[in-house]
Design an enzyme around this catalytic site. Structure first.
Site, short mmCIF file in Angstrom:
data_model
loop_
_atom_site.label_atom_id
_atom_site.label_comp_id
_atom_site.label_asym_id
_atom_site.label_seq_id
_atom_site.Cartn_x
_atom_site.Cartn_y
_atom_site.Cartn_z
N CYS A 139 0.83 -1.19 0.00
CA CYS A 139 0.00 0.00 0.00
C CYS A 139 0.87 1.25 0.00
CB CYS A 139 -0.90 0.03 1.22
SG CYS A 139 -1.90 -1.44 1.36
N ARG A 154 2.80 1.67 -6.45
CA ARG A 154 2.70 0.69 -5.39
C ARG A 154 1.39 -0.09 -5.46
NH1 ARG A 154 6.58 1.78 -1.50
NH2 ARG A 154 5.56 0.44 -0.01
N TRP A 156 -3.28 -1.93 -3.21
CA TRP A 156 -3.25 -2.87 -4.35
C TRP A 156 -3.51 -4.25 -3.79
CZ3 TRP A 156 -2.05 -3.09 -9.68
CH2 TRP A 156 -1.70 -4.33 -10.16
N ASN A 201 -0.15 0.48 6.37
CA ASN A 201 0.40 -0.44 5.39
C ASN A 201 1.12 -1.54 6.17
OD1 ASN A 201 1.71 -1.73 3.27
ND2 ASN A 201 3.30 -0.16 3.07
N GLY A 202 0.79 -2.78 5.88
CA GLY A 202 1.44 -3.88 6.59
C GLY A 202 0.40 -4.86 7.10
N GLU A 220 7.91 -12.21 -29.74
CA GLU A 220 8.00 -11.38 -28.55
C GLU A 220 9.44 -10.84 -28.39
OE1 GLU A 220 6.06 -9.90 -26.74
OE2 GLU A 220 7.11 -9.48 -24.87
N LYS A 261 10.42 -6.85 -28.41
CA LYS A 261 11.17 -6.20 -27.33
C LYS A 261 12.34 -5.40 -27.92
CE LYS A 261 8.87 -6.42 -24.58
NZ LYS A 261 7.64 -6.98 -24.68
N GLU A 315 11.02 -2.32 -29.64
CA GLU A 315 10.45 -1.34 -28.71
C GLU A 315 11.50 -0.54 -27.98
OE1 GLU A 315 6.33 -2.81 -26.70
OE2 GLU A 315 8.07 -4.01 -26.21
N HIS A 325 11.53 -18.68 -48.02
CA HIS A 325 10.60 -18.22 -49.06
C HIS A 325 10.61 -16.70 -49.18
CE1 HIS A 325 8.95 -22.24 -49.59
NE2 HIS A 325 9.00 -22.35 -48.28
N LYS A 329 2.17 3.06 -22.17
CA LYS A 329 1.96 1.78 -21.49
C LYS A 329 0.58 1.23 -21.81
CE LYS A 329 2.87 -1.56 -18.64
NZ LYS A 329 3.80 -2.57 -19.15
#
Lengths: 626, 382
Positions: free
Chosen positions: A3, A33, A81, A107-108, A499, A503, A506, A522, A621
């Site tokens: 948190c 977070r 979260w 938090n915790g 992929e 990467k 990107e 070909h 993003k």
């Protein structure tokens, strides 16, 4: 659960914005977070305590809870979260005592909260949430009722807590102070001009001050807008000690510990890595373990539906498309179900053949990708059942889907997806195995063996990173001077190559093209000349013979052949100019592990070329425009 | 913030070149190694520096040059080895000063990242670098959570899955006390970890060179000169109108470039350097102050230390010439090494679909090389 906490004590009009707005802005800088529920508490200019909270992301609920309406002198805020369980309004922080005069964000984990709750309930306290946090305001309330001052009651309460915590609390009866305490969970104080701050992390208040003090374990105290008071708790009391004896503390002289920092907010949170991308590559073992820990129950929810489906269409964009492609190949090959992966923005061309007997799996890290969302809506109109696979709880695509499975990769900040890819693939692989088992295509023994390999991926990824990082870094120094590269593979090795190529494009801005290895002759092979990098994905023995001749035809043109290859396939290891020798494992599970050197290769090539892999030009993003 | 810079001794690998002077005082493109370190500290707003050395008087010039920007505290090293140097500044290091090995060439971002992470976790932290062969550095084992799991100061063999120790760290009182009682870096760190202590590892994959051997100087020259974006030629340099100067070069005042000399950048020509007629100075060559390059000499990717003399028509490549050394006329260095010849660290190049390993010769401080000699790759003359 991770948190974010912020607390502000400010002289009126020093922040240039209302206190509520300042708390909101600070929380937004803690969003890395986590962000599935938010809340704040403020003691307003007229001396009222306002608590507002809701599930959802900050921007989405900002209007609803009205950050921007409230001003005051002290306030606290919290962002959360959840990796397990749904976020809810009631469980969101801050929490209050019985009469709403004390508010606490935390938090915790308070380990002894059940015992405390029981004692407090006997003493007549009413609890509204299931959280451990709620015992804190009630404890403070109880000691105040027994006759202690606010700060003494806070100290007494903290001395009874066991576990990990970073706590901030405000009390209407002492309206200049924000109390705080720390054990294990992080807490930092910021010294401003006419305002002081406490937060889980430095970025929260970097807009206001750069003078900071890191709070140490066992310390507690309070801030006002003029002053920071710090004590070290010397005595932890039992929850049966209801005397008014205040726990022993010593006052801490922190003057030598105050530091001046000069970096930008985002630089402050990379946990020992120069970039988020490298951090997230290194976090993959953890992300995979967390995802795999709950996967059995998650997949059980959707398994009967997927097994019965006529077709399984998987839609995704970018990296999520590559995960979709792997998922569809596995569903066909070991799941025994007709499945096709579609790029989200192209999906509308397929929609008319979708029926109500079909299942659509929408893969999106953010859950907000607009192309995928539009595809979902169209498929829904055709009656298909929609399953979302996302990393962000309660985001748009999960909200519009019939069922949702979450990858538990934690927040991903780097624009180039890494840990969300491997966790998406792990989830879809598990699904394919289970479908195959349900349809009788996989024997129980085979299925179990694959699942065992899947469970070993966190370990294998961890080993691959530590063994190959240095090697890949020196490889990148040579690759950096090239214009272009081919990534070739066969079967489920192809999406891995795709992929890998993505990467490199990107983050290293190098032209890279992935192609089925058998198809390269070909056409694309015409481009190959001396020293042209051709990178092979070899997952195991299935396609090894065919790939061998593909490597040979590239060697014959003096290409610079690199390969991700199981170390026991010696003839290929010898044939490749730069073999990256990988652990021998089940081929169907290998993509999760074999992608990792490609991620590192892209990262180190970008760094070698002087680019910032976290901020690729032209990319965002979450893509929310069509 | 404070930093403790270990400016140390000559170092085994470079003693022949430096003649016993601290290796942090080797110039690269006109700047001492330690100045690269100080610049990194300054870029991170560190202006209190404890400099630990066994020869404090050697560093007077540095303290004068940076005196306006940095408060120096120069301490004479009490005991031998790195551990002795660390304990000489144990007061500052116990309080969380940055420990910085003075022979480390690194981007300032590496230190910034280390400090950021230190403030985030408030735990001791060390910089680690993914290097393939960790034998020349310390070896660090790192866990998935980014914590140090083991530390070997002088690894005997190359260890798979280990990172190189980057020579930058922030410690704490407990670690320093352990170092004092064990009189050892790695024993203290391992003991601290074994008892549940947490040390973070900050992974750095960008530029990082530990100046321990002559070839490290060549690597450093490569990176420093690659950063040149434009030429800088002092108005008091004397350059023949018939000399050819290409690419980014720095030519300092008092340098003299004679007729038909060709200087192909990136290259550095130091103060009062003489470059003779028809000399050919190829990329990645750094000629430090007061050196003299004879006519028809060819140099490529080499470091010529101050006051060296190179006689007519010699060819030196991938080489380091110590200060005050004399190369007589017609000396040739051979460059091509058979792959992986034992004991030689060479520079790998790829050309015409082949790998080449190249390295020249290392000529020591005040050494003299006789005319007409042909030097085999990796020759060391002291």
């Amino acid at each position: 659960m991770d948190c974010g906490i912020i607390a502000i004590a400010a002289r009126p009009n020093t922040l240039k914005v209302k206190l509520g707005t300042a708390i909101k802005e600070s929380l937004k800088r803690l969003e890395y977070r986590g962000y599935d529920s938010v809340g704040f508490a403020i003691i307003t200019t007229n001396g009222e305590l306002i608590i507002r909270k809701s599930k959802g992301m900050i921007d989405a609920v900002s209007k609803k809870i009205g950050f921007d309406f409230f001003d005051g002198t002290i306030g606290i805020g919290h962002t959360r979260w959840a990796t397990h369980g749904a976020p809810s309004d009631i469980n969101a922080h801050p929490h209050a005592d019985c009469v709403g005069r004390i508010a606490v964000a935390h938090n915790g984990i308070i380990e002894n909260y059940l015992e405390i709750k029981e004692v407090l309930t006997q003493r007549g306290h009413r609890f509204t949430s299931d959280t451990d946090t709620e015992v804190i305001p009630h404890l403070i309330e109880e000691f105040k009722r027994l006759g202690l001052s606010s700060f003494d009651a806070f100290k007494k309460a903290v001395s009874m807590l066991r576990g990990a915590y970073a706590i901030v609390a405000i009390d209407i009866d002492d309206p200049d102070k924000v109390f705080f305490a720390k054990m294990t969970s992080p807490l930092v104080i910021g010294f401003g001009d006419g305002a002081n701050f406490i937060a889980s992390d430095i970025p929260a208040f970097l807009n206001y001050t750069r003078r900071i003090l890191v709070v140490r374990d066992g310390e507690l105290g309070y801030i006002t807008h003029q002053k920071v008071h710090l004590e070290l708790l010397k005595e932890y009391q039992s929850i049966n000690d209801w005397s008014l004896k205040v726990p022993k503390t010593v006052i801490v002289d922190y003057s030598r510990r105050v530091r001046w920092i000069d970096w930008t907010p985002e630089m402050a949170v990379k946990a020992g890595y120069p970039h988020f991308m490298l951090k997230e590559i290194h976090e993959q073992p953890q992300a995979l373990s967390q995802t795999l820990a709950g996967i059995h129950d998650d997949i059980a929810k959707i398994l009967p539906i997927v097994t019965k489906a006529e077709k399984v269409i998987i839609v995704g964009a970018g990296t999520s498309y590559h995960a979709s492609l792997l998922g569809s190949l596995l569903l066909n090959n070991i799941g025994g179900i007709w499945s096709h992966a579609i790029i989200s923005s192209e999906a509308l061309w397929y929609v008319r053949s979708i029926t109500d007997k079909d299942v659509v799996i929408a893969v999106s890290q953010s859950g907000e990708t607009i192309d995928t969302l539009l595809a979902v809506r169209e498929a829904k109109k055709r009656g298909a059942l929609i399953i979302a696979l996302s990393n962000v709880v309660d985001s748009a695509i999960p909200r519009e889907s019939d069922l949702t499975i979450y990858t538990k990769a934690g927040p991903e900040i780097g624009v180039a997806a890494t840990k969300t890819f491997t966790t998406q693939v792990a989830t879809l692989t598990y699904l394919a195995i289970k479908v195959g088992q349900a349809k009788g295509l996989l024997k129980e023994r085979e299925a179990n063996e694959m699942i065992q390999w899947l469970k070993r991926t966190p370990d294998l990824v961890s080993r691959v990173i530590s063994v190959h990082e240095a090697r890949v870094r020196s490889l990148a120094r040579r690759l950096m001077n090239k214009q272009s590269a081919f990534y070739l593979g066969r079967g489920i090795g192809l999406p891995v190559s795709m992929e890998g190529a993505l990467k490199l494009k990107e983050v290293a801005y190098m032209h890279a093209e992935a192609y089925p290895a058998g198809e390269s002759k070909h056409g694309p092979i015409a481009l190959v000349e001396e020293e042209f990098p051709v990178i092979f994905t070899i997952l195991g023995r299935i396609d090894a013979e065919l790939l061998k001749s593909n490597i040979e035809e590239m060697n014959a043109r003096y290409a610079w052949t690199i390969g991700i290859v199981p170390k026991n396939i010696e003839e290929l290891v010898k044939l490749l100019k730069e073999p990256i020798k990988m652990p021998v494992m089940n081929e169907y599970i290998a993509p999760i592990v074999y992608i990792v050197p490609y991620q590192l290769l892209a990262y180190y090539t970008a760094v070698a070329r002087g680019y910032d892999p976290d901020k690729p030009r032209n990319l965002a993003k979450t893509v929310t425009v069509v | 913030m404070e930093a403790v810079v270990l400016a140390g001794g000559a170092g085994k690998g470079l003693k022949a070149i430096t003649g016993g002077k601290p290796k942090t005082l080797i110039p690269i493109a006109g700047k001492y190694v330690i100045e690269y370190v100080i610049d990194v500290l300054l870029e991170n707003n560190i202006d209190n520096v404890v400099l630990v050395t066994d020869k404090p008087s050697d560093f007077e010039d540095i303290t004068v040059k940076y005196g306006g920007k940095i408060k120096f505290d120069i301490r004479k090293q009490r005991r031998a080895e790195v551990i002795g140097a660390i304990l000489t500044a144990e007061d500052e290091l116990s309080e969380g000063a940055v420990l910085f090995y003075g022979d480390t060439i690194v981007k300032s971002d590496a230190l910034r990242m280390l400090i950021n992470t230190y403030f985030e976790f408030n735990e001791p932290i060390i910089l680690v670098v993914p290097e393939e062969d960790v034998r020349l550095y310390g070896a660090v084992k790192v866990s998935d959570e980014g914590l140090v799991r083991g530390f070997i100061e002088k690894p005997k063999e190359s260890l798979e899955g280990h990172y190189a120790y980057g020579g930058i760290a922030i410690l704490n009182r407990e670690l320093i006390e352990l170092m004092r009682s064990f009189n050892s870096l790695d024993k203290a760190i391992n003991y601290y970890i074994d008892r549940g202590g947490r040390i973070r590892a900050a992974i750095w994959g960008g530029l990082w060179i530990d100046i321990g051997y002559p070839w490290n100087l060549l690597e450093a020259i490569y990176h420093v000169l690659n950063e040149l974006r434009e030429s800088k030629i002092a108005s008091k340099a004397n350059i023949s109108s018939k000399a050819i100067i290409e690419g980014p070069v720095i030519i300092e005042e008092g340098a003299f470039i004679d007729h038909n000399a060709i200087i192909r950048g990136p290259a550095y020509i130091g103060k009062n350097v003489m470059v003779g007629a028809n000399a050919f100075i190829r990329p990645y060559t750094s000629i430090e102050l007061e050196s003299s390059i004879g006519s028809y000499v060819e140099l490529v990717w080499s470091s010529i230390q101050p006051y060296a003399t190179i006689g007519r028509a010699s060819f030196l490549g991938y080489s380091v010439v110590g200060s005050k050394a004399v190369i007589e006329p017609y000396v040739y260095t051979k460059l091509l090494v058979e792959p992986e010849r034992i004991g030689i660290k060479a520079i790998k190049e790829y050309k015409r679909r082949r790998e080449y390993f190249k390295i020249g010769s290392f000529i020591g401080y005040k050494a003299r090389v006789k005319s007409y000699l042909t030097l085999e790759p990796g020759t060391l003359i002291s």
